[in-house]
Write a protein that holds these residues in place. Sequence first.
Motif, short mmCIF file in Angstrom:
data_model
loop_
_atom_site.label_atom_id
_atom_site.label_comp_id
_atom_site.label_asym_id
_atom_site.label_seq_id
_atom_site.Cartn_x
_atom_site.Cartn_y
_atom_site.Cartn_z
N LYS A 123 45.07 38.97 24.14
CA LYS A 123 44.95 39.82 24.98
C LYS A 123 43.73 40.64 24.96
CE LYS A 123 49.89 40.54 25.21
NZ LYS A 123 51.05 41.52 25.09
N LEU A 150 38.30 37.24 24.66
CA LEU A 150 37.33 36.74 25.87
C LEU A 150 36.12 37.80 25.91
CD1 LEU A 150 39.80 36.47 28.81
CD2 LEU A 150 38.78 34.57 27.36
N MET A 193 36.93 42.77 33.53
CA MET A 193 38.02 42.19 33.04
C MET A 193 39.26 42.62 32.73
SD MET A 193 35.37 39.96 30.54
CE MET A 193 36.55 39.20 29.55
N ARG A 223 41.24 43.78 36.00
CA ARG A 223 41.83 42.45 36.68
C ARG A 223 42.98 41.87 35.99
NH1 ARG A 223 36.02 41.14 37.84
NH2 ARG A 223 36.05 39.75 36.11
N GLU A 260 42.75 40.34 33.03
CA GLU A 260 42.20 39.08 32.48
C GLU A 260 42.44 39.22 30.90
OE1 GLU A 260 38.36 37.91 33.69
OE2 GLU A 260 38.77 38.25 35.73
N ILE A 261 42.35 40.58 30.39
CA ILE A 261 42.47 40.79 29.03
C ILE A 261 43.38 42.13 29.20
CG2 ILE A 261 40.27 40.04 28.06
CD1 ILE A 261 39.42 42.89 28.36
#
Length: 347
Positions: A164, A206, A217, A220, A222-223
């Motif tokens: 995460k 990431l 990120m 959104r 993503e993490i």
Amino acid sequence: MTTLSRRRFLGAAAGSVALAAPTVLRAQARELVMIGYGSAQDDPLKRAGEILAKKYPGVSLRIIGGLSAEAIAQIKASRGASPYDFAVMGSPAIINAVDEGVLEPLDIAKVPNAKNIDARFMPYAYGMGVPISYAGIGIAYNKQMVPNPPKTWAGLWKPEYAGKIGVSRPQSNLGLACVSIAASAFGKTDADTDFGLAKWKELKPLVGRNPNLLQQMLERGEIGLCPLWHDNTGIAIASGLPLGYAKVTGPGPLILPTMIVKFTRTAHSDLIHEFADILLTSESQTFAAQPPYYFGTTVKGVVAPAGAAAFLPSTPEEIASMVSVDWPKVAPNRGKIVEAFDRMFAG
């Protein structure tokens, strides 16, 4: 880590796309071009520019957002025809800029309000500028993905956060700080960046090219969490995003002062000094301290709003324990650290 102490003295001696040099015609002699944030964080700078323009008709301010490291490279390549006059710049970027010979010191005598700066912040300008604010480095998190954020930096390595985590590339000051944080969180010195890089590799994060992309990120999903500037996080929260911010310790509270500095051969030195002086008035400091920015203030006697306590050191104990990275031992190696980081996380 270095404590922000009145007795501490440090010897004087980083966009989603590459920073584009402004195509301004320098014949417009009353336009000041500065490197800023490229976001809502520029609002206090714009306000100061408006005050300056009212006093001097014909003077204007253009703010270009981007990384200081990219601007330094452009100025070196310009061979004396710099597209920029001055900048907001953090301590590590100042060290890099001094090494490259692209900065000239401000004359503190021409910034009368500098006398009101809390003495603990002045050493982090390395004799090149004046501290106008400071930012906290903590852990921003998506509340929908991370209900219980870490309370310490070492807590990022708990299994519950695996898969995460995000981090910024160390070309940015934020990313560079993260490498040192990983070292000091596990008992090493700030300068042990090899150890810090190895610890980040364990997390398999990431990578965001810069803090703004890293923030996107997070927004959104993503993490779920990442080290981030407190002001970026505060602005995102104010927009209604389901984010939170943890003022983590071990080390910390961790902060980075921001300075006004000027580049060599600028034709607007006197105006830059006056611009810096405007930013150090109690009115400007109070404006910058308000939501959604919550910039940390550097002038004595300015009271932070209540909401700032969620993002910045607020209790006497927190203020007394504020620290920053030992930048003179870390920043000169930025190039090598970036190369090692890129090799480690290539692809």
